[in-house]
Enzyme design. Structure first.
Site, PDB file in Angstrom:
ATOM      1  N   TYR A   1      -2.155   5.534  -4.344  1.00  0.00           N
ATOM      2  CA  TYR A   1      -3.195   6.536  -4.129  1.00  0.00           C
ATOM      3  C   TYR A   1      -2.761   7.776  -4.877  1.00  0.00           C
ATOM      4  O   TYR A   1      -1.587   8.153  -4.809  1.00  0.00           O
ATOM      5  CB  TYR A   1      -3.341   6.863  -2.639  1.00  0.00           C
ATOM      6  CG  TYR A   1      -4.187   5.874  -1.886  1.00  0.00           C
ATOM      7  CD1 TYR A   1      -5.474   5.572  -2.301  1.00  0.00           C
ATOM      8  CD2 TYR A   1      -3.700   5.245  -0.749  1.00  0.00           C
ATOM      9  CE1 TYR A   1      -6.260   4.664  -1.621  1.00  0.00           C
ATOM     10  CE2 TYR A   1      -4.485   4.335  -0.050  1.00  0.00           C
ATOM     11  CZ  TYR A   1      -5.764   4.051  -0.486  1.00  0.00           C
ATOM     12  OH  TYR A   1      -6.535   3.155   0.177  1.00  0.00           O
TER      13      TYR A   1
ATOM     14  N   SER B   1       0.825  -1.208   0.000  1.00  0.00           N
ATOM     15  CA  SER B   1       0.000   0.000   0.000  1.00  0.00           C
ATOM     16  C   SER B   1       0.862   1.263   0.000  1.00  0.00           C
ATOM     17  O   SER B   1       1.932   1.281   0.623  1.00  0.00           O
ATOM     18  CB  SER B   1      -0.884  -0.008   1.254  1.00  0.00           C
ATOM     19  OG  SER B   1      -1.468   1.245   1.469  1.00  0.00           O
TER      20      SER B   1
ATOM     21  N   LYS C   1      -8.362  -0.783  -9.069  1.00  0.00           N
ATOM     22  CA  LYS C   1      -9.033  -1.363  -7.882  1.00  0.00           C
ATOM     23  C   LYS C   1     -10.154  -0.447  -7.402  1.00  0.00           C
ATOM     24  O   LYS C   1      -9.971   0.765  -7.326  1.00  0.00           O
ATOM     25  CB  LYS C   1      -7.996  -1.540  -6.762  1.00  0.00           C
ATOM     26  CG  LYS C   1      -8.558  -2.061  -5.462  1.00  0.00           C
ATOM     27  CD  LYS C   1      -7.436  -2.448  -4.499  1.00  0.00           C
ATOM     28  CE  LYS C   1      -7.983  -3.009  -3.205  1.00  0.00           C
ATOM     29  NZ  LYS C   1      -8.455  -1.979  -2.290  1.00  0.00           N
TER      30      LYS C   1
ATOM     31  N   HIS D   1     -13.619  -1.772  -1.181  1.00  0.00           N
ATOM     32  CA  HIS D   1     -12.608  -1.402  -0.183  1.00  0.00           C
ATOM     33  C   HIS D   1     -12.901  -2.080   1.167  1.00  0.00           C
ATOM     34  O   HIS D   1     -12.754  -1.480   2.229  1.00  0.00           O
ATOM     35  CB  HIS D   1     -12.585   0.123  -0.021  1.00  0.00           C
ATOM     36  CG  HIS D   1     -11.216   0.677   0.242  1.00  0.00           C
ATOM     37  ND1 HIS D   1     -10.461   1.312  -0.708  1.00  0.00           N
ATOM     38  CD2 HIS D   1     -10.452   0.682   1.359  1.00  0.00           C
ATOM     39  CE1 HIS D   1      -9.309   1.699  -0.187  1.00  0.00           C
ATOM     40  NE2 HIS D   1      -9.279   1.318   1.072  1.00  0.00           N
TER      41      HIS D   1
ATOM     42  N   THR E   1      -5.845   2.589  -6.845  1.00  0.00           N
ATOM     43  CA  THR E   1      -7.113   2.532  -6.104  1.00  0.00           C
ATOM     44  C   THR E   1      -7.984   3.716  -6.487  1.00  0.00           C
ATOM     45  O   THR E   1      -7.548   4.863  -6.425  1.00  0.00           O
ATOM     46  CB  THR E   1      -6.854   2.524  -4.585  1.00  0.00           C
ATOM     47  OG1 THR E   1      -6.126   1.347  -4.259  1.00  0.00           O
ATOM     48  CG2 THR E   1      -8.149   2.532  -3.790  1.00  0.00           C
TER      49      THR E   1
HETATM   50  C1  GLV Z   1      -6.973   2.710   3.545  1.00  0.00           C
HETATM   51  O1  GLV Z   1      -6.723   2.131   2.532  1.00  0.00           O
HETATM   52  C2  GLV Z   1      -8.023   2.338   4.438  1.00  0.00           C
HETATM   53  O2  GLV Z   1      -9.005   1.704   4.009  1.00  0.00           O
HETATM   54  O3  GLV Z   1      -7.907   2.673   5.616  1.00  0.00           O
END
Ligand code: GLV
Length: 387
Positions: free
Chosen positions: A130, A107, A252, A276, A156
């Protein structure tokens, strides 16, 4: 020594060992948590079709995701703050994935940096991006992922602003934790976690701290996302990022057939049907319920993966039988990591592999490439009649 037979066993140990604020971070959905709950409960509505007297010797779960060989089509999803679940958590999870032969996705909001993970692993991992307002920072991040030889960029799309998770606000979530009376009282019961954490330098957001100036609080996911994430992200910007990367791109956070068609248009290599983990739009449909309509729209033209709600090999089997070519686990590997470090992630992968392999055999299938909808019993109106 506890006998681990299912992911829930790891979760029980995880809950005891990891500070409450990080357990709550992983275990929350946004607002009422309806979508978070339905991601898992909707899998229960699908049933598997038992078949008998089929030769089940010579089985294999091996497959490919975006052209890469995988021991089973189950990747480790990008999870923020993984290095707070266990010291050097991203490195440990990446090593477990590498040994097992499945992809690991780092991430942007990881604790261990891209470079730290690359240094301690020997196979390429995937990097999740991100998109930020600061274009120069995005460009540098992409260059760092290229230099680390990451073999796919996972962009994402469903977190330009953060869905509210009540517990994170109440707990004052931060990395590292701020020492208030409440956190100190909880940390006093987590000695092993604390000692391991003291033994590593990786205790802040490694891809951010030292790489950008002028952040009001670099320890808070909430303030970083509010200040830095790009609310103006659109398909044109996604196309530009794809061009900047120049390698395989996975999009994603697709939960709608129309967005899946847009993803196809920008030339993504794969999409991940995901909400998510129920952490963003509360009230959205579960991923498994949206999967059939997305497959019907684009499944013959692009590789479709599924994330959100997978806690067992049977869930993996259901997603693959529905038509997904790959799946992701997030919480399921985090439970293992918090419970037992690298070994716990390996155990989570072993549990899921065994469940997938045996359940597949009991459905009369020897290989994941043989899986199709004939393996499933789908209740009428599974996707629902929504106007
Ligand atoms: C970040 O990706 C979250 O969902 O906290």
């Amino acid at each position: 020594m506890a006998v681990i037979t299912e992911i829930k066993d790891l979760k029980r140990i995880y809950e005891r060992r990891v500070p409450r604020m990080f357990y709550d971070y992983a275990e929350s959905g946004s607002w009422t948590e309806q979508t978070f709950r339905e991601n898992t409960s909707d899998f229960d509505q699908l049933r598997l079709r038992q078949r008998v007297a089929v030769d089940m010797t010579g089985r294999s779960t091996a497959s490919q995701m975006i052209g890469q060989d995988v021991a089973m089509p189950v990747a480790l999803a990008p999870v923020g703050l993984t290095g707070m679940q266990c010291a050097d958590g991203e490195i440990k999870a990446a090593r477990a994935a590498e040994e097992f032969g499945v992809p690991f996705t780092l991430s942007t909001m990881s604790i261990c940096s891209i470079e730290a993970v690359a240094e301690k692993t020997s196979k390429p991992f995937w990097f999740q991006l991100y998109t930020m307002k600061d274009q120069d920072y995005v460009r540098r991040l992409i260059e760092r992922a290229k230099a680390a030889k990451c073999s796919a960029l996972v962009i994402t799309l469903d977190l330009q602003i953060l869905g509210q998770r009540h517990k994170d606000l109440k707990n004052g979530l931060s990395a590292p934790p701020k020492l208030t009376a409440k956190t100190i009282a909880n940390l006093m019961t987590k000695w092993t976690w604390g000692l391991q954490m003291l033994g590593t330098k990786n205790r802040e957001f490694g891809n951010i701290v030292g790489h950008v100036d002028g952040i009001s609080d670099a320890s808070s996911l909430g303030s970083w996302t509010a200040e830095q994430f790009d609310p103006a992200l659109d398909w044109a910007k996604i196309a530009k990022i794809k061009e900047m990367w120049g390698g395989k791109v996975i999009l994603k956070g697709i939960l709608d057939a129309e967005d899946a068609k847009m993803a196809l248009k920008v030339g993504a290599d794969a999409i991940i049907v995901s909400n998510h983990g129920g952490r963003q739009l509360d009230g959205a449909m579960s991923s498994i319920k949206m999967l059939p309509s997305i497959l019907d729209a684009v499944g013959d033209q692009i590789e479709v993966h599924l994330d959100s709600g997978i806690r067992s090999g049977q869930d993996v089997l259901k997603a693959l039988a529905m038509g997904a070519k790959g799946t992701y686990i997030g919480r399921a590997f985090v439970y293992g990591l918090g419970a037992m470090g690298q070994k716990g992630v390996t155990t989570a992968l072993e549990v899921i592999h065994k469940e997938l392999d045996i359940s597949m055999a009991l459905c009369g299938k020897r290989s994941v490439s043989d899986l199709d909808r004939s393996v499933l019993l789908v209740p009428e109106g599974f996707g629902g009649r929504w106007a």
